[in-house]
Design an enzyme around this catalytic site. Structure first.
Site, PDB file in Angstrom:
ATOM      1  N   ARG A   1     -17.902  -3.197-100.737  1.00  0.00           N
ATOM      2  CA  ARG A   1     -16.912  -4.103-100.152  1.00  0.00           C
ATOM      3  C   ARG A   1     -16.373  -5.156-101.121  1.00  0.00           C
ATOM      4  O   ARG A   1     -15.474  -5.915-100.760  1.00  0.00           O
ATOM      5  CB  ARG A   1     -17.456  -4.805 -98.885  1.00  0.00           C
ATOM      6  CG  ARG A   1     -17.720  -3.867 -97.721  1.00  0.00           C
ATOM      7  CD  ARG A   1     -18.338  -4.602 -96.545  1.00  0.00           C
ATOM      8  NE  ARG A   1     -17.401  -5.511 -95.923  1.00  0.00           N
ATOM      9  CZ  ARG A   1     -17.765  -6.570 -95.180  1.00  0.00           C
ATOM     10  NH1 ARG A   1     -19.055  -6.850 -95.018  1.00  0.00           N
ATOM     11  NH2 ARG A   1     -16.868  -7.336 -94.646  1.00  0.00           N
ATOM     12  N   ASP A   2     -16.902  -5.226-102.328  1.00  0.00           N
ATOM     13  CA  ASP A   2     -16.358  -6.091-103.387  1.00  0.00           C
ATOM     14  C   ASP A   2     -16.410  -5.316-104.692  1.00  0.00           C
ATOM     15  O   ASP A   2     -16.854  -5.827-105.706  1.00  0.00           O
ATOM     16  CB  ASP A   2     -17.186  -7.379-103.531  1.00  0.00           C
ATOM     17  CG  ASP A   2     -16.537  -8.560-102.828  1.00  0.00           C
ATOM     18  OD1 ASP A   2     -15.309  -8.558-102.695  1.00  0.00           O
ATOM     19  OD2 ASP A   2     -17.262  -9.473-102.410  1.00  0.00           O
ATOM     20  N   TYR A   3     -15.958  -4.089-104.660  1.00  0.00           N
ATOM     21  CA  TYR A   3     -16.213  -3.135-105.735  1.00  0.00           C
ATOM     22  C   TYR A   3     -15.143  -3.238-106.824  1.00  0.00           C
ATOM     23  O   TYR A   3     -14.145  -2.503-106.814  1.00  0.00           O
ATOM     24  CB  TYR A   3     -16.260  -1.729-105.151  1.00  0.00           C
ATOM     25  CG  TYR A   3     -17.098  -0.757-105.946  1.00  0.00           C
ATOM     26  CD1 TYR A   3     -18.388  -1.068-106.355  1.00  0.00           C
ATOM     27  CD2 TYR A   3     -16.611   0.507-106.260  1.00  0.00           C
ATOM     28  CE1 TYR A   3     -19.161  -0.159-107.060  1.00  0.00           C
ATOM     29  CE2 TYR A   3     -17.377   1.421-106.960  1.00  0.00           C
ATOM     30  CZ  TYR A   3     -18.660   1.079-107.360  1.00  0.00           C
ATOM     31  OH  TYR A   3     -19.424   1.984-108.069  1.00  0.00           O
TER      32      TYR A   3
ATOM     33  N   HIS B   1     -17.876  -6.877-111.238  1.00  0.00           N
ATOM     34  CA  HIS B   1     -19.210  -6.853-110.640  1.00  0.00           C
ATOM     35  C   HIS B   1     -20.124  -5.805-111.268  1.00  0.00           C
ATOM     36  O   HIS B   1     -21.166  -5.455-110.706  1.00  0.00           O
ATOM     37  CB  HIS B   1     -19.105  -6.656-109.123  1.00  0.00           C
ATOM     38  CG  HIS B   1     -18.523  -7.846-108.434  1.00  0.00           C
ATOM     39  ND1 HIS B   1     -17.786  -7.771-107.275  1.00  0.00           N
ATOM     40  CD2 HIS B   1     -18.538  -9.172-108.781  1.00  0.00           C
ATOM     41  CE1 HIS B   1     -17.394  -8.976-106.928  1.00  0.00           C
ATOM     42  NE2 HIS B   1     -17.839  -9.835-107.823  1.00  0.00           N
TER      43      HIS B   1
END
Length: 270
Positions: A162-164, A168
């Protein structure tokens, strides 16, 4: 109440209440809003990152739900995702301590303490100048293969991030001694979802986000197709789920247009 303390943390905190010990921690604050604080801290001379969730309140929960967003109410998902990814052989956060107490989701108190990945650089920073100073073909190929493999393992195990984004992924600097075998840690798992099977729409969202975040580093269509083959586990492009990859491509291009106010420099795949 749920609690996990690694041996070094258990020794450092002794018989003290872990939730009180966490609240005493001080250091460089990276985030402090919506009921969550993230800071870099020291315990017995060793560096850690800690995320403390103190409850976001019902107002924030309902606000997120009305916006069709799942609210982040604690550290449980990050802890579970990190443990599962590590068990699958994916380099990720190493948990030193985790705790959760309270049934009321609006007031739940939780934390996760992880080792500081200090000798790393984010892929966003590492690849920032690739467009002007391209890496060797072998190095780029190795990184693309690594991200495709991690994505495949993650989604195959029922996890979506969901924050790919490439920011990250933290590249271990020591692994750069052999550019054909890079090592990257996947971080920021607080929004991750865990199921028996990853729904297609969430897999599309993850991969589109990853592609969108890499659109300015000089990727070619061939680079993208190499990622697709590895993620799909297909030796040939003939047997691909084309509708899935069209959806990924369209979503990534739309994200770029929305974020930058101009079309993406990358071409459509099909």
């Amino acid at each position: 109440m749920e609690l996990y303390l690694r041996g070094d943390i258990e020794q450092a905190w002794g018989d003290s209440d872990p939730f009180q010990e966490v609240e005493k921690l001080q250091g460089d604050i990276y985030r402090n809003k919506e009921g969550r604080v993230t800071l870099q801290t020291q315990i017995n001379g060793k560096s850690f990152f800690v995320k403390i969730h103190r409850g976001i309140g019902w107002k924030e929960i309902f606000k997120n739900l009305l916006q069709l967003r799942l609210p982040i109410i604690g550290a449980s998902n990050e802890f579970a995702a990190a443990e599962k990814l590590a068990a699958l052989g994916v380099d990720t956060l190493t948990t030193a301590a985790f705790g959760k107490k309270g049934i009321n989701p609006a007031k739940q108190h939780s934390f996760i303490l992880t080792d500081d990945l200090s000798n790393t650089i984010s892929l966003e920073d590492y690849c920032a100048d690739w467009k002007n100073n391209p890496p060797s073909f072998a190095h780029k190929k190795a990184l693309i293969a690594l991200l495709a493999k991690v994505s495949r393992i993650m989604h195959g195990a029922g996890i979506n991030h969901r924050d790919y984004y490439i920011c990250h992924f933290l590249l271990e600097k020591n692994s750069l001694a052999d550019l054909s075998s890079p090592q990257c840690y996947l971080i920021d798992l607080h929004r991750a979802q865990l199921r028996k099977k990853t729904p297609q729409r969430w897999a599309i969202k993850d991969i589109a986000g990853l592609y969108f975040s890499a659109m300015d580093i000089g990727l070619t269509k061939r680079d993208c197709l190499r990622f697709i083959k590895i993620y799909s586990g297909q030796a040939s492009l003939k047997n691909l789920n084309v509708s899935f990859w069209r959806a990924v491509n369209d979503k990534a291009l739309a994200l770029y247009q929305k974020d930058h106010g101009q079309p993406s420099p990358c071409e459509k795949w099909w």
